[in-house]
Write a protein that holds these residues in place. Structure first.
Motif, PDB file in Angstrom:
ATOM      1  N   UNK A 161      80.692  70.685  51.122  1.00  0.00           N
ATOM      2  CA  UNK A 161      80.234  71.138  52.434  1.00  0.00           C
ATOM      3  C   UNK A 161      78.822  71.712  52.341  1.00  0.00           C
ATOM      4  N   UNK A 162      78.544  72.451  51.277  1.00  0.00           N
ATOM      5  CA  UNK A 162      77.219  73.043  51.096  1.00  0.00           C
ATOM      6  C   UNK A 162      76.143  71.967  50.983  1.00  0.00           C
ATOM      7  N   UNK A 163      76.486  70.845  50.378  1.00  0.00           N
ATOM      8  CA  UNK A 163      75.519  69.753  50.236  1.00  0.00           C
ATOM      9  C   UNK A 163      75.092  69.221  51.603  1.00  0.00           C
ATOM     10  N   UNK A 164      76.013  69.182  52.555  1.00  0.00           N
ATOM     11  CA  UNK A 164      75.668  68.675  53.885  1.00  0.00           C
ATOM     12  C   UNK A 164      74.965  69.742  54.723  1.00  0.00           C
ATOM     13  N   UNK A 165      75.250  70.996  54.448  1.00  0.00           N
ATOM     14  CA  UNK A 165      74.465  72.058  55.092  1.00  0.00           C
ATOM     15  C   UNK A 165      73.006  71.922  54.665  1.00  0.00           C
ATOM     16  N   UNK A 166      72.799  71.699  53.387  1.00  0.00           N
ATOM     17  CA  UNK A 166      71.438  71.526  52.866  1.00  0.00           C
ATOM     18  C   UNK A 166      70.770  70.312  53.497  1.00  0.00           C
ATOM     19  N   UNK A 167      71.533  69.229  53.672  1.00  0.00           N
ATOM     20  CA  UNK A 167      70.975  68.026  54.289  1.00  0.00           C
ATOM     21  C   UNK A 167      70.519  68.307  55.717  1.00  0.00           C
ATOM     22  N   UNK A 168      71.326  69.064  56.456  1.00  0.00           N
ATOM     23  CA  UNK A 168      70.954  69.411  57.832  1.00  0.00           C
ATOM     24  C   UNK A 168      69.692  70.265  57.854  1.00  0.00           C
ATOM     25  N   UNK A 169      69.637  71.249  56.969  1.00  0.00           N
ATOM     26  CA  UNK A 169      68.472  72.140  56.934  1.00  0.00           C
ATOM     27  C   UNK A 169      67.222  71.401  56.457  1.00  0.00           C
ATOM     28  N   UNK A 170      67.397  70.466  55.530  1.00  0.00           N
ATOM     29  CA  UNK A 170      66.245  69.694  55.040  1.00  0.00           C
ATOM     30  C   UNK A 170      65.630  68.859  56.159  1.00  0.00           C
ATOM     31  N   UNK A 171      66.483  68.299  57.018  1.00  0.00           N
ATOM     32  CA  UNK A 171      65.956  67.487  58.118  1.00  0.00           C
ATOM     33  C   UNK A 171      65.180  68.358  59.102  1.00  0.00           C
ATOM     34  N   UNK A 172      65.643  69.588  59.318  1.00  0.00           N
ATOM     35  CA  UNK A 172      64.925  70.509  60.204  1.00  0.00           C
ATOM     36  C   UNK A 172      63.626  70.992  59.559  1.00  0.00           C
ATOM     37  N   UNK A 173      63.710  71.264  58.274  1.00  0.00           N
ATOM     38  CA  UNK A 173      62.523  71.734  57.551  1.00  0.00           C
ATOM     39  C   UNK A 173      61.431  70.674  57.553  1.00  0.00           C
ATOM     40  N   UNK A 174      61.831  69.406  57.451  1.00  0.00           N
ATOM     41  CA  UNK A 174      60.853  68.313  57.468  1.00  0.00           C
ATOM     42  C   UNK A 174      60.127  68.239  58.805  1.00  0.00           C
ATOM     43  N   UNK A 175      60.776  68.734  59.858  1.00  0.00           N
ATOM     44  CA  UNK A 175      60.143  68.740  61.178  1.00  0.00           C
ATOM     45  C   UNK A 175      59.284  69.963  61.427  1.00  0.00           C
ATOM     46  N   UNK A 176      59.217  70.864  60.452  1.00  0.00           N
ATOM     47  CA  UNK A 176      58.353  72.035  60.586  1.00  0.00           C
ATOM     48  C   UNK A 176      59.037  73.266  61.131  1.00  0.00           C
ATOM     49  N   UNK A 177      60.366  73.287  61.152  1.00  0.00           N
ATOM     50  CA  UNK A 177      61.095  74.459  61.641  1.00  0.00           C
ATOM     51  C   UNK A 177      60.830  75.635  60.703  1.00  0.00           C
ATOM     52  N   UNK A 178      60.659  76.819  61.278  1.00  0.00           N
ATOM     53  CA  UNK A 178      60.306  78.000  60.489  1.00  0.00           C
ATOM     54  C   UNK A 178      61.453  78.428  59.583  1.00  0.00           C
ATOM     55  N   UNK A 179      61.108  79.201  58.571  1.00  0.00           N
ATOM     56  CA  UNK A 179      62.108  79.669  57.612  1.00  0.00           C
ATOM     57  C   UNK A 179      63.138  80.570  58.282  1.00  0.00           C
ATOM     58  N   UNK A 180      62.676  81.401  59.210  1.00  0.00           N
ATOM     59  CA  UNK A 180      63.600  82.306  59.904  1.00  0.00           C
ATOM     60  C   UNK A 180      64.630  81.514  60.711  1.00  0.00           C
TER      61      UNK A 180
END
Length: 205
Positions: A161-180
């Motif tokens: 499950x953690x691996x897919x959480x990371x996948x979701x966050x990586x896709x958002x991070x690639x779009x420039x979403x802030x760390x907060x």
């Protein structure tokens, strides 16, 4: 004259030989008929021709594993489309946020499902992040697929499950979403996984 006599003699021998073979066949056939008649009178069925051996049955190939159903894929695509409606530099409307909540609820197919309050919080954080930066179509599709797994992670291990959480966050991070914002969304997803892990059947614990 001698040639004629020799030819006549040869012809006679050939006819005699052919007739002899024909007579033998007739005698054999009569003997078979006589045998079959006697057997029939005694109630013995006539001999049957031996049938050719049956071809060995072919083993049935096991069906392959089933992937995501067409209906569930449509739900994933619907979420991806609704995520794309929220444009960078704009604030998501109440209707758009509610639509995300509905999409997330529709994706959750497990016996245990996230609470509506948890999904509403996730939808609010997602819409806020996308309103600030936004994502590409590819990133939104990746995000929707990862969210689908997280929302149905009751039978997965915590590491999976953690691996897919990371996948979701990586896709958002690639779009420039802030760390907060990433931390807020990550917290929502971890909370969902924790609740589903607690509620999963003992077989999977």
């Amino acid at each position: 004259m001698k040639r004629v006599l020799v030819l006549s003699l040869f012809t006679a021998l050939f006819v005699s030989h052919s007739f002899g073979q024909g007579a033998q066949e007739m005698i054999k056939q009569k003997a078979k008929n006589f045998r079959d008649q006697n057997n029939a009178q005694q109630g013995v069925p006539p001999p049957q021709a031996t049938p050719p051996p049956a071809a060995p049955a072919q083993p049935i190939a096991p069906s392959g594993p089933q992937g995501i159903s067409q209906a569930q894929q449509q739900n994933i695509d619907k979420l991806s489309t609704d995520l794309s409606v929220i444009k960078p530099g704009s604030e998501a409307t109440a209707e758009q946020k509610q639509q995300l909540v509905t999409d997330l609820q529709t994706l959750a197919k497990g016996v245990s499902k996230p609470s509506k309050e948890t999904l509403a919080k996730l939808a609010n954080n997602l819409s806020s992040a996308l309103g600030d930066k936004g994502n590409s179509t590819t990133q939104q599709a990746q995000l929707a697929k990862a969210l689908n797994v997280v929302l149905n992670s009751g039978n997965l291990s915590a590491a999976q499950a953690q691996a897919f959480i990371k996948s979701a966050l990586d896709s958002l991070k690639a779009g420039g979403v802030s760390e907060a914002q990433l931390q807020a969304i990550g917290g929502d997803l971890k909370s969902i996984v924790t609740d589903l892990q607690k509620s999963k059947p003992r077989l999977y614990q």
